[in-house]
Write an enzyme that holds these catalytic residues in place. Structure first.
Site, PDB file in Angstrom:
ATOM      1  N   ARG A  18      -5.032 -21.491  -2.151  1.00 35.43           N
ATOM      2  CA  ARG A  18      -6.124 -21.930  -1.261  1.00 35.43           C
ATOM      3  C   ARG A  18      -6.513 -23.370  -1.615  1.00 35.43           C
ATOM      4  NH1 ARG A  18      -8.556 -16.717  -2.971  1.00 35.43           N
ATOM      5  NH2 ARG A  18      -7.574 -15.211  -1.593  1.00 35.43           N
TER       6      ARG A  18
ATOM      7  N   PHE B 261      -4.429 -13.258   9.246  1.00 32.77           N
ATOM      8  CA  PHE B 261      -4.506 -12.241   8.198  1.00 32.77           C
ATOM      9  C   PHE B 261      -5.526 -12.698   7.145  1.00 32.77           C
ATOM     10  CE2 PHE B 261      -0.118 -12.556   9.790  1.00 32.77           C
ATOM     11  CZ  PHE B 261       0.114 -11.274  10.269  1.00 32.77           C
TER      12      PHE B 261
ATOM     13  N   ASP C  33      -8.198 -11.161  11.831  1.00 31.37           N
ATOM     14  CA  ASP C  33      -7.820  -9.986  11.044  1.00 31.37           C
ATOM     15  C   ASP C  33      -7.944  -8.751  11.919  1.00 31.37           C
ATOM     16  OD1 ASP C  33      -7.457  -9.565   7.744  1.00 31.37           O
ATOM     17  OD2 ASP C  33      -7.935  -7.745   8.877  1.00 31.37           O
TER      18      ASP C  33
ATOM     19  N   ASN D 294      -4.868  -8.113  16.499  1.00 31.02           N
ATOM     20  CA  ASN D 294      -3.559  -7.982  15.872  1.00 31.02           C
ATOM     21  C   ASN D 294      -2.894  -9.355  15.961  1.00 31.02           C
ATOM     22  OD1 ASN D 294      -0.801  -7.618  15.401  1.00 31.02           O
ATOM     23  ND2 ASN D 294      -0.891  -5.496  16.114  1.00 31.02           N
TER      24      ASN D 294
ATOM     25  N   ASP E 262      -0.820 -15.328   6.036  1.00 35.82           N
ATOM     26  CA  ASP E 262      -0.843 -14.612   4.754  1.00 35.82           C
ATOM     27  C   ASP E 262      -0.847 -13.100   5.005  1.00 35.82           C
ATOM     28  OD1 ASP E 262      -1.063 -13.931   2.085  1.00 35.82           O
ATOM     29  OD2 ASP E 262      -3.228 -14.272   1.991  1.00 35.82           O
TER      30      ASP E 262
ATOM     31  N   CYS F 195       4.167 -11.654   0.293  1.00 38.96           N
ATOM     32  CA  CYS F 195       3.930 -10.981  -0.991  1.00 38.96           C
ATOM     33  C   CYS F 195       4.835  -9.763  -1.150  1.00 38.96           C
ATOM     34  CB  CYS F 195       2.454 -10.614  -1.148  1.00 38.96           C
ATOM     35  SG  CYS F 195       1.823  -9.571   0.163  1.00 38.96           S
TER      36      CYS F 195
HETATM   37  N1  SAH Z   1      -5.527 -14.186   3.352  1.00 37.45           N
HETATM   38  C1  SAH Z   1      -6.326 -13.242   2.629  1.00 37.45           C
HETATM   39  C2  SAH Z   1      -5.568 -12.003   2.201  1.00 37.45           C
HETATM   40  C3  SAH Z   1      -4.832 -11.307   3.319  1.00 37.45           C
HETATM   41  S1  SAH Z   1      -4.435  -9.641   3.024  1.00 37.45           S
HETATM   42  C4  SAH Z   1      -6.967 -13.915   1.429  1.00 37.45           C
HETATM   43  O1  SAH Z   1      -6.671 -15.090   1.174  1.00 37.45           O
HETATM   44  O2  SAH Z   1      -7.783 -13.299   0.769  1.00 37.45           O
HETATM   45  C5  SAH Z   1      -3.760  -9.144   4.540  1.00 37.45           C
HETATM   46  C6  SAH Z   1      -4.774  -8.909   5.647  1.00 37.45           C
HETATM   47  O3  SAH Z   1      -4.026  -8.718   6.848  1.00 37.45           O
HETATM   48  C7  SAH Z   1      -5.637  -7.664   5.494  1.00 37.45           C
HETATM   49  O4  SAH Z   1      -6.989  -8.040   5.549  1.00 37.45           O
HETATM   50  C8  SAH Z   1      -5.279  -6.783   6.713  1.00 37.45           C
HETATM   51  O5  SAH Z   1      -6.416  -6.159   7.306  1.00 37.45           O
HETATM   52  C9  SAH Z   1      -4.708  -7.782   7.664  1.00 37.45           C
HETATM   53  N2  SAH Z   1      -3.713  -7.294   8.636  1.00 37.45           N
HETATM   54  C10 SAH Z   1      -2.688  -6.437   8.434  1.00 37.45           C
HETATM   55  N3  SAH Z   1      -1.928  -6.331   9.538  1.00 37.45           N
HETATM   56  C11 SAH Z   1      -2.484  -7.138  10.483  1.00 37.45           C
HETATM   57  C12 SAH Z   1      -2.160  -7.483  11.830  1.00 37.45           C
HETATM   58  N4  SAH Z   1      -1.083  -6.973  12.441  1.00 37.45           N
HETATM   59  N5  SAH Z   1      -2.960  -8.360  12.463  1.00 37.45           N
HETATM   60  C13 SAH Z   1      -4.038  -8.891  11.865  1.00 37.45           C
HETATM   61  N6  SAH Z   1      -4.381  -8.625  10.593  1.00 37.45           N
HETATM   62  C14 SAH Z   1      -3.616  -7.762   9.899  1.00 37.45           C
END
Ligand code: SAH
Length: 387
Positions: free
Chosen positions: A206, A221, A242, A269, A290, A330
């Site tokens: 970040r 995400f 998200d 989504n 992410d 990840c």
């Molecule tokens: N970027 C964040 C961590 C992301 S974790 C940070 O820096 O802290 C992944 C996230 O993706 C989760 O919150 C989950 O709810 C979301 N997620 C999973 N599948 C998704 C989708 N198809 N569309 C949107 N969000 C999604």
């Protein structure tokens, strides 16, 4: 008599090569209670070290030492102390970070995260689970933690024949813990948040991304806003996406608590939304991708690769020329080269030349142990759409 396991030549080679995991197929003979600390011997009865025993798991032995050193309280204290001292040297500008990263701290299957005055721990094998009373009192002694919570809800515990449970092991744990990461304050829910509460492994990414962020930012995400919040002060406008309503509520609350007024969060989504934004002709100067681990196992790798290619392709199309794409994976089943090739394919399909500005990984408090690819799970590229 000390419980003993005898491994075959392949197991011996693996131990010599520095890998702490010995699979069931390489264990020839074993006599011990589950969870025991045992001696490990090679096919010619040579002592190879000591290990934790997990009879239910494919990973039957987890090596603690590679010599005849006794596994006593002094051993555990010294390993924990070494891990904690290393984090002291990192001068981390945050009150939440990882103190013990399992295998890479030579404490296989143990995770310890610090959130202010509290610790959140995970014991992911039988042996570690049995050691927890001793480890908890050592952690209290070494860190002065006011409370220790066990977030023993990861599914991998089931492979060990262990139950999933969340319980307070020491002191009191509040419903939320206030922590700071750089300039951003968070209220962390240690009992219900993802992982142990925050994605601590992305902290340094970040910071790095903030150095390039500008203009209109799209954070995909976003969880509780990690990248969006850290980059907001550099950007004109921030959109965080998200799929979880809870995450979106937290992003909005975190933005407000940090006095960030140029951010909006949407419950969508990402796969659908990127398509939708493309149809609308939207443009962004900075995009963060992410996603959760798309490849949780080997069988899901092809589908995961298609997923990575798709979101990176769409993001590259939405970027303005000169724009920055911060893209992460990840999934440890998708290694760095595979991830890079998915992004390359995306750039070819998007007809856009892309340069790598920075190649990054999980933060320094989540070290990678050489020879143990499983410990290198988070890959992150900061890319520039050249034209
Ligand atoms: N970027 C964040 C961590 C992301 S974790 C940070 O820096 O802290 C992944 C996230 O993706 C989760 O919150 C989950 O709810 C979301 N997620 C999973 N599948 C998704 C989708 N198809 N569309 C949107 N969000 C999604």
């Amino acid at each position: 008599m000390t419980p003993t396991a005898t491994v075959n030549a392949k197991g011996e080679d693996r131990i010599r090569g520095g890998h702490p995991w010995i699979y069931r197929s390489d264990v020839m003979d074993v006599s011990a209670e589950r969870g025991a600390v045992m001696e490990v011997r090679g096919p010619r009865d040579r002592l190879l070290g000591h290990a934790l025993f997990s009879p239910e798991s494919q990973i039957t032995l987890r090596m603690l030492t590679r010599d005849d050193r006794l596994i006593d309280i002094a051993f555990w204290r010294s390993r924990l102390e070494t891990a904690i001292r290393f984090r002291d040297t990192l001068e981390i500008d945050a009150t939440a970070f990882r103190l013990v990263h399992g295998e890479a701290d030579l404490l296989p299957s143990l995770v310890v995260d610090r959130y202010g005055d509290y610790l959140v721990v995970q014991a992911l094998s039988h042996g570690m689970d049995q050691m927890m009373p001793a480890i908890v009192s050592l952690l209290v002694e070494l860190t002065g933690a006011r409370g220790i919570l066990a977030r023993n809800d990861p599914k991998v515990r089931l492979l060990e024949g262990l139950e999933q449970k969340v319980e307070v092991l020491h002191g009191d744990i509040p419903d939320t813990i206030a922590v700071r990461e750089g300039a951003i304050n968070y209220e962390v829910d240690p009992r219900h948040g993802q992982k142990t509460g925050l994605f601590l492994d992305q902290r340094e990414n970040r910071d790095a991304a903030a150095r390039y962020a500008q203009g209109a930012l799209l954070d995909c995400f976003s969880y509780n806003g990690g990248f969006a919040l850290a980059l907001a002060s550099r950007c004109q406008s921030v959109e965080a996406l998200d799929i979880s309503a809870d995450a979106v509520a937290r992003i909005t609350a975190n933005a407000e608590a940090n006095g960030i007024s140029n951010l909006t969060a949407r419950e969508v989504n990402v796969f659908d939304e990127l398509r939708h934004l493309e149809r609308e002709g939207a443009r962004y100067d900075t995009i963060v991708l992410d996603p959760p681990a798309f490849a949780k196992n080997k069988a899901s790798v092809p589908k995961a690769m298609a997923g990575y290619k798709e979101i990176n392709l769409r993001a590259l199309r939405l970027l303005t020329p000169g724009g920055i794409l911060v893209t992460c994976s990840c999934s440890y089943n998708v290694d760095e080269a595979m991830f890079a090739s998915a992004i390359h394919e995306a750039s070819v399909d998007a007809h856009t030349p892309v340069t790598v500005v920075e190649k990054r990984m999980q933060g320094r408090d989540h070290p990678v142990l050489l020879g143990v690819p499983e410990t290198y799970y988070l890959k992150s590229f900061i890319l520039r759409k050249v034209a």
